[in-house]
Design a protein around this motif. Structure first.
Motif, PDB file in Angstrom:
ATOM      1  N   SER A  23      37.147  25.389  39.789  1.00  0.00           N
ATOM      2  CA  SER A  23      36.631  24.406  38.833  1.00  0.00           C
ATOM      3  C   SER A  23      35.107  24.448  38.909  1.00  0.00           C
ATOM      4  N   LEU A  24      34.482  24.028  37.834  1.00  0.00           N
ATOM      5  CA  LEU A  24      33.029  23.958  37.809  1.00  0.00           C
ATOM      6  C   LEU A  24      32.532  22.999  38.887  1.00  0.00           C
ATOM      7  N   MET A  25      33.279  21.918  39.127  1.00  0.00           N
ATOM      8  CA  MET A  25      32.919  20.960  40.174  1.00  0.00           C
ATOM      9  C   MET A  25      32.898  21.631  41.543  1.00  0.00           C
ATOM     10  N   GLU A  26      33.870  22.480  41.820  1.00  0.00           N
ATOM     11  CA  GLU A  26      33.919  23.160  43.120  1.00  0.00           C
ATOM     12  C   GLU A  26      32.671  24.009  43.335  1.00  0.00           C
ATOM     13  N   VAL A  27      32.224  24.689  42.285  1.00  0.00           N
ATOM     14  CA  VAL A  27      31.012  25.503  42.387  1.00  0.00           C
ATOM     15  C   VAL A  27      29.814  24.612  42.680  1.00  0.00           C
TER      16      VAL A  27
END
Length: 107
Positions: A23-27
């Motif tokens: 997910s973009l959040m994980e990045v």
């Protein structure tokens, strides 16, 4: 893949070699992007990973579903038509080059 976060204040953070399916959040969280707090860990149960998707990418990213829209209501004073929760943006090859601005979190 490459993704770019624009932090509050205008600092750009570009990350290359990002693996699709994250997910973009994980990045953002992995790389310590300011403003990506991710208090719920990606469960779409808060709005502490709120971003504004660059208009050029909105069609490919798509809009929020009903559950995500409810969470975005928590930050309605900062909500825009291109608001998304970065935990709900699953990276895929066609999003290579994605650019987002980190929204003020209001917390």
């Amino acid at each position: 893949m490459t993704v770019t976060f624009v932090e509050e204040g205008g600092a750009e953070r570009k990350f290359e070699g990002v693996e699709p399916s994250q997910s973009l959040m994980e990045v953002g969280r992995t790389h310590g992007v300011s403003g990506i707090l991710a208090d719920c860990g990606g469960a779409c149960a808060c709005a502490t990973c709120h971003v504004y998707v660059d208009d050029a990418w909105m069609e490919k990213v798509g809009g929020a579903d009903a559950i995500e829209a409810e969470m975005l209501d928590l930050v309605s004073e900062f909500q825009k038509p291109n608001s998304r929760l970065s935990c709900q943006i699953r990276l895929r090859e066609e999003l290579d080059g994605l650019r987002v601005e980190v929204a003020p979190n209001g917390y």
